[in-house]
Design an enzyme around this catalytic site. Structure first.
Site, PDB file in Angstrom:
ATOM      1  N   TYR A 135       0.794  -1.226   0.000  1.00 18.45           N
ATOM      2  CA  TYR A 135       0.000   0.000   0.000  1.00 18.45           C
ATOM      3  C   TYR A 135       0.829   1.280   0.000  1.00 18.45           C
ATOM      4  CZ  TYR A 135      -4.586  -2.129   0.444  1.00 18.45           C
ATOM      5  OH  TYR A 135      -5.755  -2.805   0.184  1.00 18.45           O
ATOM      6  N   LYS A 186       2.789 -15.331   3.056  1.00 20.53           N
ATOM      7  CA  LYS A 186       3.070 -16.160   1.881  1.00 20.53           C
ATOM      8  C   LYS A 186       4.590 -16.305   1.816  1.00 20.53           C
ATOM      9  CE  LYS A 186       1.674 -18.378  -1.777  1.00 20.53           C
ATOM     10  NZ  LYS A 186       0.963 -19.668  -1.690  1.00 20.53           N
ATOM     11  N   ASP A 219      -3.215 -18.626   1.371  1.00 20.14           N
ATOM     12  CA  ASP A 219      -4.154 -19.423   0.552  1.00 20.14           C
ATOM     13  C   ASP A 219      -4.844 -20.479   1.413  1.00 20.14           C
ATOM     14  OD1 ASP A 219      -1.621 -20.563   0.756  1.00 20.14           O
ATOM     15  OD2 ASP A 219      -1.561 -21.331  -1.290  1.00 20.14           O
ATOM     16  N   ASP A 243      -6.609  -6.933   3.678  1.00 23.51           N
ATOM     17  CA  ASP A 243      -7.677  -6.339   2.872  1.00 23.51           C
ATOM     18  C   ASP A 243      -8.540  -7.443   2.276  1.00 23.51           C
ATOM     19  OD1 ASP A 243      -9.101  -4.322   1.389  1.00 23.51           O
ATOM     20  OD2 ASP A 243      -7.996  -5.009  -0.380  1.00 23.51           O
ATOM     21  N   ASP A 247     -12.696  -8.984   3.480  1.00 25.81           N
ATOM     22  CA  ASP A 247     -13.911  -9.044   2.648  1.00 25.81           C
ATOM     23  C   ASP A 247     -14.513 -10.451   2.735  1.00 25.81           C
ATOM     24  OD1 ASP A 247     -13.681  -6.386   1.787  1.00 25.81           O
ATOM     25  OD2 ASP A 247     -14.162  -6.899  -0.295  1.00 25.81           O
TER      26      ASP A 247
END
Ligand code: IPM
Ligand code: MN
Length: 353
Positions: A135, A186, A219, A243, A247
């Site tokens: 970001y 990750k 994942d 982020d 959701d």
């Protein structure tokens, strides 16, 4: 007296913030909590009229408030979202709000898209790092528009930045009597940036003997959030993954319209905004679901150490969901305003004292 800056922003942000403000006013009036709310005009209209997103000095003035309540930013007249990035990301970075706190809490099992999940099985929090990662906007484009074009977007992870969010997650777990923290990254692919996350996580976890520290690649985390959300209590992750997974988490609680969020820097002014955006398609139609904004107001109350008031607001929303006093998005028939009326009535109901 506590002072709150209110930035309704754009689209449905304006409508849902109005209801969040009414809930705040109602609960503070009932409990004699002296709250002053100042409305600030920053958003698309203000930008189009004046050319300024956050005017010079605004950031400093905002620092003097006890908290900031933000609706949503985004307007089709500004397709590059310049004002939204300047204001929202500007406040997150400018005020160094390094904790993005997003509780994933199912208030009523009827809202959950998963089969047979009870409300108590979906109850965890996500701590998203909020000032670094992908970001920061570092990078560039070389040979733009040509066949040889190269675009680079840097992923910035600092030891200080990673450590403070990981530590916050553990401190939160400890203070709330939680026994498990999951860190998600990750690191199998992002072998520099997320190697740092791995090392910092292990070092901080070692200081919290009573808390089980577990790692999941992001994942695998998304899969587990759907397979069995009850396994999670506290999740900590980087800005971009936070982020995305919030959701997903929002859907577990009944959709983006239910999801509350806080951008915190302990001891400094903090910013409260629902997870959803400005939804221009639904703006001005009195159909948006204000619960996410109202639950965000409850987080704000909690932040000001008004736990009882926060609980009353949250219970009022729960009662509305239970009794079907909801917007269309949740299968009800009420408009935004009427849902806000219903929440205020529930707050005022003596049984919710
Ligand atoms: C959020 C939003 C923002 C983000 C956008 C609007 C920049 O999606 O708060 O989750 O990506 O952080
Ligand atoms: Mn988002």
């Amino acid at each position: 007296m506590r002072r709150i800056a209110v930035i309704p922003g754009d689209g449905i942000g304006i409508e849902v913030t109005r209801e969040a403000v009414r809930a705040l006013e109602t609960v503070s009036r009932l409990s004699g909590f002296d709250l002053r709310l100042d409305s600030l005009p920053y958003g698309a209209d203000h930008f189009l009229r004046t050319g300024e997103t956050l005017p010079a000095g605004a950031m400093d003035r905002l620092r003097d408030y006890d908290a900031i309540l933000l609706g949503a930013l985004g307007d089709p007249r500004i397709p590059d979202m310049k004002h939204a990035a300047d204001i929202l990301l500007g406040l997150r970075f400018g005020l160094d709000l390094y904790v993005n706190y997003r509780p994933i809490r199912l208030l009523d099992e009827r809202l959950c898209p998963l089969k047979g999940r009870t409300a108590s099985e979906v109850d965890f929090v996500v701590f998203r790092e909020n000032t670094e990662g992908l970001y920061v906007g570092m990078g560039g484009i070389f040979k733009k528009g040509t066949a040889d074009e190269i675009a680079v977007q840097e992923d910035v992870n600092t030891r200080k930045g990673v450590e403070r969010i990981v530590r916050y997650a553990f401190e939160f777990a400890k203070s709330r009597g939680k026994s498990r923290v999951v860190m998600s990254d990750k690191s199998n692919v992002l072998t520099y940036g997320h190697d740092l996350w791995q090392r910092v996580f292990r070092a901080v976890a070692a200081e919290f003997h009573d808390i089980e520290a577990r790692h999941l690649y992001v994942d695998a985390l998304t899969m587990q959030m759907i397979k069995d959300p009850s396994q999670f209590q506290v999740i900590v992750t980087c800005n971009m993954f936070g982020d995305i997974i919030t959701d997903l988490g929002a859907q577990l609680q009944g959709g983006l319209g239910m999801a509350a969020s806080a951008n915190l820097h302990p001891g400094q002014v903090s910013l409260f905004e629902p997870v959803h955006g400005s939804a221009p398609k639904y703006a001005g139609k009195d159909i948006a679901n204000p619960f996410g904004a109202i639950l965000t107001a409850a987080l704000l109350l909690e932040h000001l150490s008004r736990d009882e008031e926060a609980l009353r607001v949250e219970r009022a929303v729960m009662a509305c969901v239970r009794t079907g006093q909801t917007a269309r998005e949740l299968g009800g028939s009420l408009g935004t305003r009427a849902v806000g009326d219903a929440v205020c009535r529930e707050i005022e109901r003596p049984t919710s004292f």
